[in-house]
Design an enzyme around this catalytic site. Structure first.
Site, PDB file in Angstrom:
ATOM      1  N   ARG A 112      13.780  12.647 -56.482  1.00 15.64           N
ATOM      2  CA  ARG A 112      14.890  13.085 -55.551  1.00 15.64           C
ATOM      3  C   ARG A 112      15.714  14.017 -56.444  1.00 15.64           C
ATOM      4  O   ARG A 112      16.323  15.076 -55.633  1.00 15.64           O
ATOM      5  CB  ARG A 112      15.824  11.954 -55.074  1.00 15.64           C
ATOM      6  CG  ARG A 112      15.094  11.095 -54.141  1.00 15.64           C
ATOM      7  CD  ARG A 112      15.969  10.279 -53.120  1.00 15.64           C
ATOM      8  NE  ARG A 112      15.335   9.549 -52.438  1.00 15.64           N
ATOM      9  CZ  ARG A 112      15.922   8.628 -51.524  1.00 15.64           C
ATOM     10  NH1 ARG A 112      17.250   8.385 -51.721  1.00 15.64           N
ATOM     11  NH2 ARG A 112      15.228   7.837 -50.648  1.00 15.64           N
ATOM     12  N   CYS A 130      23.748  -1.502 -63.178  1.00 11.53           N
ATOM     13  CA  CYS A 130      22.334  -0.839 -63.197  1.00 11.53           C
ATOM     14  C   CYS A 130      22.929   0.408 -62.567  1.00 11.53           C
ATOM     15  O   CYS A 130      23.520   0.638 -61.863  1.00 11.53           O
ATOM     16  CB  CYS A 130      21.615  -1.708 -62.597  1.00 11.53           C
ATOM     17  SG  CYS A 130      21.290  -1.697 -60.915  1.00 11.53           S
ATOM     18  N   CYS A 168      15.358  -3.200 -61.874  1.00 15.28           N
ATOM     19  CA  CYS A 168      16.242  -4.029 -62.656  1.00 15.28           C
ATOM     20  C   CYS A 168      15.945  -5.521 -62.795  1.00 15.28           C
ATOM     21  O   CYS A 168      16.428  -6.162 -63.748  1.00 15.28           O
ATOM     22  CB  CYS A 168      17.699  -3.840 -62.621  1.00 15.28           C
ATOM     23  SG  CYS A 168      18.128  -3.982 -60.876  1.00 15.28           S
ATOM     24  N   GLU A 196       8.958   2.382 -46.477  1.00 19.61           N
ATOM     25  CA  GLU A 196       9.970   3.098 -45.813  1.00 19.61           C
ATOM     26  C   GLU A 196       9.806   3.329 -44.481  1.00 19.61           C
ATOM     27  O   GLU A 196      10.495   4.012 -43.656  1.00 19.61           O
ATOM     28  CB  GLU A 196      10.259   4.318 -46.622  1.00 19.61           C
ATOM     29  CG  GLU A 196      10.748   4.098 -47.966  1.00 19.61           C
ATOM     30  CD  GLU A 196      12.370   3.930 -48.230  1.00 19.61           C
ATOM     31  OE1 GLU A 196      13.051   3.640 -47.080  1.00 19.61           O
ATOM     32  OE2 GLU A 196      12.610   3.818 -49.394  1.00 19.61           O
ATOM     33  N   ARG A 254       8.356   0.944 -52.150  1.00 19.12           N
ATOM     34  CA  ARG A 254       9.128   0.476 -51.053  1.00 19.12           C
ATOM     35  C   ARG A 254       8.667   0.939 -49.755  1.00 19.12           C
ATOM     36  O   ARG A 254       8.224   1.896 -49.588  1.00 19.12           O
ATOM     37  CB  ARG A 254      10.507   1.014 -51.146  1.00 19.12           C
ATOM     38  CG  ARG A 254      11.245   0.634 -51.786  1.00 19.12           C
ATOM     39  CD  ARG A 254      12.770   1.053 -51.834  1.00 19.12           C
ATOM     40  NE  ARG A 254      13.636   0.762 -53.283  1.00 19.12           N
ATOM     41  CZ  ARG A 254      14.869   0.785 -53.353  1.00 19.12           C
ATOM     42  NH1 ARG A 254      15.246   1.706 -52.649  1.00 19.12           N
ATOM     43  NH2 ARG A 254      15.390   0.427 -54.464  1.00 19.12           N
ATOM     44  N   ASP A 300      27.336   6.047 -55.301  1.00 14.02           N
ATOM     45  CA  ASP A 300      26.173   6.928 -54.771  1.00 14.02           C
ATOM     46  C   ASP A 300      26.592   8.161 -55.178  1.00 14.02           C
ATOM     47  O   ASP A 300      27.473   8.811 -54.747  1.00 14.02           O
ATOM     48  CB  ASP A 300      26.160   6.828 -53.198  1.00 14.02           C
ATOM     49  CG  ASP A 300      24.964   5.635 -52.893  1.00 14.02           C
ATOM     50  OD1 ASP A 300      24.774   4.886 -53.713  1.00 14.02           O
ATOM     51  OD2 ASP A 300      24.602   5.655 -51.569  1.00 14.02           O
ATOM     52  N   GLU A 338      21.037  11.070 -51.225  1.00 19.46           N
ATOM     53  CA  GLU A 338      21.288  10.328 -52.302  1.00 19.46           C
ATOM     54  C   GLU A 338      20.062  10.192 -53.404  1.00 19.46           C
ATOM     55  O   GLU A 338      19.150  10.284 -53.106  1.00 19.46           O
ATOM     56  CB  GLU A 338      21.110   8.771 -51.833  1.00 19.46           C
ATOM     57  CG  GLU A 338      21.712   7.819 -53.212  1.00 19.46           C
ATOM     58  CD  GLU A 338      21.566   6.109 -52.768  1.00 19.46           C
ATOM     59  OE1 GLU A 338      21.592   5.874 -51.869  1.00 19.46           O
ATOM     60  OE2 GLU A 338      20.986   5.703 -53.807  1.00 19.46           O
ATOM     61  N   ASN A 349      22.509   6.499 -58.079  1.00 18.09           N
ATOM     62  CA  ASN A 349      23.647   5.627 -57.949  1.00 18.09           C
ATOM     63  C   ASN A 349      23.956   4.753 -59.267  1.00 18.09           C
ATOM     64  O   ASN A 349      23.035   4.723 -60.012  1.00 18.09           O
ATOM     65  CB  ASN A 349      23.523   4.731 -56.562  1.00 18.09           C
ATOM     66  CG  ASN A 349      22.350   3.603 -56.828  1.00 18.09           C
ATOM     67  OD1 ASN A 349      21.925   3.315 -57.837  1.00 18.09           O
ATOM     68  ND2 ASN A 349      21.936   3.232 -55.723  1.00 18.09           N
ATOM     69  N   GLU A 366      15.544   3.407 -64.889  1.00 19.88           N
ATOM     70  CA  GLU A 366      16.878   2.364 -64.258  1.00 19.88           C
ATOM     71  C   GLU A 366      17.347   1.957 -65.631  1.00 19.88           C
ATOM     72  O   GLU A 366      16.682   1.617 -66.774  1.00 19.88           O
ATOM     73  CB  GLU A 366      15.887   1.323 -63.909  1.00 19.88           C
ATOM     74  CG  GLU A 366      16.856   0.098 -63.357  1.00 19.88           C
ATOM     75  CD  GLU A 366      17.506   0.093 -62.192  1.00 19.88           C
ATOM     76  OE1 GLU A 366      17.285   1.367 -61.308  1.00 19.88           O
ATOM     77  OE2 GLU A 366      18.316  -0.641 -61.848  1.00 19.88           O
ATOM     78  N   ARG A 414      11.627  10.709 -49.943  1.00 22.79           N
ATOM     79  CA  ARG A 414      11.506   9.458 -49.561  1.00 22.79           C
ATOM     80  C   ARG A 414       9.983   8.837 -49.579  1.00 22.79           C
ATOM     81  O   ARG A 414       9.373   9.157 -48.667  1.00 22.79           O
ATOM     82  CB  ARG A 414      12.312   9.159 -48.245  1.00 22.79           C
ATOM     83  CG  ARG A 414      12.299   7.714 -47.831  1.00 22.79           C
ATOM     84  CD  ARG A 414      13.223   7.399 -46.390  1.00 22.79           C
ATOM     85  NE  ARG A 414      14.457   8.102 -46.597  1.00 22.79           N
ATOM     86  CZ  ARG A 414      15.489   7.304 -47.064  1.00 22.79           C
ATOM     87  NH1 ARG A 414      15.159   6.145 -47.636  1.00 22.79           N
ATOM     88  NH2 ARG A 414      16.630   7.657 -47.378  1.00 22.79           N
TER      89      ARG A 414
HETATM   90  P1  ATP Z   1      18.504   5.583 -49.307  1.00 19.99           P
HETATM   91  O1  ATP Z   1      19.554   4.943 -49.016  1.00 19.99           O
HETATM   92  O2  ATP Z   1      18.296   7.101 -49.495  1.00 19.99           O
HETATM   93  O3  ATP Z   1      17.192   4.814 -48.668  1.00 19.99           O
HETATM   94  P2  ATP Z   1      18.761   3.527 -51.343  1.00 19.99           P
HETATM   95  O4  ATP Z   1      20.269   3.106 -51.261  1.00 19.99           O
HETATM   96  O5  ATP Z   1      17.540   2.575 -50.907  1.00 19.99           O
HETATM   97  O6  ATP Z   1      18.600   5.074 -50.938  1.00 19.99           O
HETATM   98  P3  ATP Z   1      18.796   2.619 -53.937  1.00 19.99           P
HETATM   99  O7  ATP Z   1      18.040   1.207 -53.459  1.00 19.99           O
HETATM  100  O8  ATP Z   1      20.158   2.515 -54.249  1.00 19.99           O
HETATM  101  O9  ATP Z   1      18.340   3.500 -52.836  1.00 19.99           O
HETATM  102  O10 ATP Z   1      17.736   3.092 -55.346  1.00 19.99           O
HETATM  103  C1  ATP Z   1      18.227   3.855 -56.247  1.00 19.99           C
HETATM  104  C2  ATP Z   1      17.611   5.125 -56.154  1.00 19.99           C
HETATM  105  O11 ATP Z   1      16.193   5.242 -56.403  1.00 19.99           O
HETATM  106  C3  ATP Z   1      17.945   6.158 -55.121  1.00 19.99           C
HETATM  107  O12 ATP Z   1      19.291   6.496 -55.561  1.00 19.99           O
HETATM  108  C4  ATP Z   1      17.135   7.095 -55.335  1.00 19.99           C
HETATM  109  O13 ATP Z   1      17.340   8.068 -56.413  1.00 19.99           O
HETATM  110  C5  ATP Z   1      15.650   6.421 -55.513  1.00 19.99           C
HETATM  111  N1  ATP Z   1      15.003   5.829 -54.345  1.00 19.99           N
HETATM  112  C6  ATP Z   1      15.220   4.555 -53.567  1.00 19.99           C
HETATM  113  N2  ATP Z   1      14.186   4.755 -52.485  1.00 19.99           N
HETATM  114  C7  ATP Z   1      13.617   5.785 -52.836  1.00 19.99           C
HETATM  115  C8  ATP Z   1      12.296   6.501 -52.032  1.00 19.99           C
HETATM  116  N3  ATP Z   1      12.100   5.567 -50.904  1.00 19.99           N
HETATM  117  N4  ATP Z   1      11.810   7.433 -52.712  1.00 19.99           N
HETATM  118  C9  ATP Z   1      12.337   8.142 -53.656  1.00 19.99           C
HETATM  119  N5  ATP Z   1      13.130   7.703 -54.123  1.00 19.99           N
HETATM  120  C10 ATP Z   1      14.030   6.439 -53.968  1.00 19.99           C
HETATM  121 ZN    ZN Z   2      19.295  -1.790 -60.213  1.00 18.72          ZN
HETATM  122 MG    MG Z   3      16.699   2.846 -49.070  1.00 21.56          MG
END
Ligand code: ATP
Ligand code: ZN
Ligand code: MG
Length: 532
Positions: free
Chosen positions: A475, A468, A306, A338, A336, A420, A439, A442, A355, A347
């Site tokens: 997921r 947003c 976003c 991770e 990301r 979430d 998750e 959100n 978005e 993940r």
């Molecule tokens: P988590 O706590 O599981 O790491 P997050 O809080 O980092 O999630 P957000 O930053 O809120 O996730 O991202 C919004 C959305 O993007 C998440 O709800 C999920 O659907 C998706 N998302 C985030 N990180 C990943 C990832 N590493 N792989 C796949 N989908 C992801």
């Molecule tokens: Zn956002």
């Molecule tokens: Mg995360």
């Protein structure tokens, strides 16, 4: 937090002895009134605790809170002295110095000694004392003090959260819908039947059948949730200049998860000759060698997706006719790092997301969030028939009071914060254990978190907020497959309808692929029902 320091004012000539009575009155006025203005609690304001006059110098010992800070107090004192003494005694101020500055905190924090103006940090009886070097008039006029205190406050808040990124409170949960949980990990199935193949850590190629399923789910989500609420599609860049991340706060908050990008040092191919020669001869490329040909990273790859929305409206002035603005972007992946948490496509390092973003007055932003929430619930509950729950999560940076709300009934969700959505993954284990929930998406409302740094304004001066919501396609599909399995008779009707809108793509089956005989057999079984 207590700030102390000695404020020294040097005048152009010695102060006449008659001035001392006048100065005593000014100090009394400052302490009673002027240094207290703009604060409700005396401990937030400033006080001159002692002072002395020596020829052409006045030295004042000041103690302050964080509202009328030491720097602000010094400038107020200077103004009062200049106005009163200047005209009466024809005397000017030659120099201002704030020295022996100490910031005394009730908590233990660490802070970089490499920051400008920081002279030392010591810890005394559980308190942290930060000593600053001398500050002069120019320094006092810069917001350095303010930013330093912001940094310290954020560090204190983070410390209070005890290392947790967020606090989690259940808002609502679906009925217990699953009687016979499926214990197979859909990530494993998808890999085994060859619908996806891992290219590198946390990064996959989805073959046409898996792409078909992901697309069906995305289209269904768009038709059921996004489009009925009037959101319109935009196309956002996926590589952002560093300044954007500085303003959104992502560089300060999550720099450890960000993937960065660099440009080549030169566009002249001949300058790469040595590297190219070595690739010819050694048939390998070492990242360390490559790095010599690259500029330092000046971009980061799409993280929250976003960011470009806030950037777009930077410095723009919006009127009521333009509001609210409701867009969505699904034009490319997010990245990301991770680290150790990667699993299947749940993940990953590179993932795909719809978005949804919006901008408006607070009541508009809240109303849009509420409508989205309603549609999301309908989508999870009725359309996909999932076992789900939603929780109010307060990231540490939204916590204002430092007091965490624990009682679910008392949560006010019409304030900046995040909800979430989570789905149970039966293959991981029982629904009672939080670790077995994923998750999937959100919704956030940010208050002025972004409209302030990007200076997004309303023409009548009204406050603007943003919101947003992220729908991580991988997921949602994993959640669906984990709860419903690969037998299409168990799939939700609406989803199947979307899967069936075009012929199901061919699965790749070659001499060597899928890799195992079990995988090939499983694939045959799954696709036997997917041909129409
Ligand atoms: P988590 O706590 O599981 O790491 P997050 O809080 O980092 O999630 P957000 O930053 O809120 O996730 O991202 C919004 C959305 O993007 C998440 O709800 C999920 O659907 C998706 N998302 C985030 N990180 C990943 C990832 N590493 N792989 C796949 N989908 C992801
Ligand atoms: Zn956002
Ligand atoms: Mg995360």
């Amino acid at each position: 937090m207590l700030l102390t320091g000695i404020f020294e004012v040097i005048f152009s000539k010695p102060l006449p002895s008659e001035a001392s009575e006048e100065i005593a009155k000014l100090v009394e006025f400052l302490n009673r009134d002027y240094l207290k203005r703009g604060t409700r609690r005396p401990e937030d304001a400033a006080t001159i605790t002692e002072y002395n006059i020596e020829s052409n110098v006045i030295r004042m010992q000041i103690a302050s809170g964080t509202k009328v800070r030491l720097d602000e107090a010094s400038l107020r004192i200077k103004n009062v002295l200049a106005n009163s003494l200047g005209s009466r005694y024809r005397i000017g101020i030659r120099k201002l110095t704030l020295r022996d500055v100490k910031i005394i905190l009730d908590t233990k924090i660490s802070i970089s000694l490499k920051l400008p103006f920081i002279r030392g940090v010591t810890e005394v009886n559980g308190k942290t004392v930060i000593e600053l070097s001398e500050l002069h008039e120019d320094d006092l006029k810069k917001p350095i003090f303010l930013r330093l205190l912001q940094l310290i406050e954020e560090k204190e808040k983070r410390a209070k959260w005890g290392g947790k990124a967020e606090h989690w409170m259940l808002l609502k949960a679906s009925d217990l819908k699953i009687q016979k949980p499926i214990v197979i990990d859909p990530n494993k199935v998808l890999e085994e039947i060859g619908w996806m193949k891992r290219m590198s850590i946390g990064q996959w190629l989805y073959t046409p059948p898996l792409t078909h399923l992901l697309n069906a789910l995305k289209r269904l989500f768009l038709d059921e949730v996004v489009k009925p609420l009037g959101f319109q599609e935009a196309t956002f860049p996926k590589m952002y200049p560093l300044e954007v991340g500085l303003k959104t706060g992502h560089l300060k908050g999550v720099i450890n998860s960000i993937v960065f990008a660099s440009l080549p040092k030169s566009y002249d191919l001949s300058e790469f000759e040595e590297l190219i020669d070595s690739m010819y001869v050694l048939n390998s490329v070492e990242p360390e060698d490559l790095q010599k040909y690259l500029k330092p990273s000046s971009y980061f790859l799409c993280f929250a997706q976003c960011e470009p929305f806030y950037w777009f409206f930077e410095n723009e002035i919006l009127d009521n006719d333009a509001l609210p603005i409701k867009w969505f972007d699904m034009s490319g992946p997010s990245f990301r790092w991770e680290a150790g948490g990667i699993h299947g496509i749940e993940r990953v390092i590179e993932f795909h997301r719809i978005e949804i973003v919006w901008l408006g007055k607070p009541e508009q932003v809240i109303e849009i969030r509420n409508k989205l929430l309603e549609r999301y619930e309908y989508f999870m509950d009725r359309v996909l028939d999932l076992e789900w729950r939603m929780a109010w999560v307060t990231p540490w940076f939204y916590e204002q009071s430092g007091v965490v709300q624990e009682e679910v009934r008392s949560i006010n969700i019409d304030v900046p914060g995040t909800i979430d959505f989570e789905a149970w993954l039966p293959y991981r284990g029982s629904r009672e254990d939080n670790r077995n929930w994923l998750e999937i998406g959100n919704i956030s409302i940010h208050g002025t978190k972004f409209t302030e740094p990007f200076r997004i304004k309303h023409n009548k001066g009204e406050v603007l907020w943003t919101g947003c919501s992220g729908f991580g396609s991988e997921r949602w599909l994993i959640a669906l497959l984990a709860q419903k399995g690969f037998n299409i008779d168990e799939w939700p009707k609406k989803f199947l309808e979307y899967v069936k809108t075009s012929p199901f793509p061919q699965s790749i089956m070659t001499v060597s692929y899928p890799k195992t005989r079990e995988g090939k057999e499983l694939l045959s079984k799954i696709i036997s029902k997917l041909v129409w």
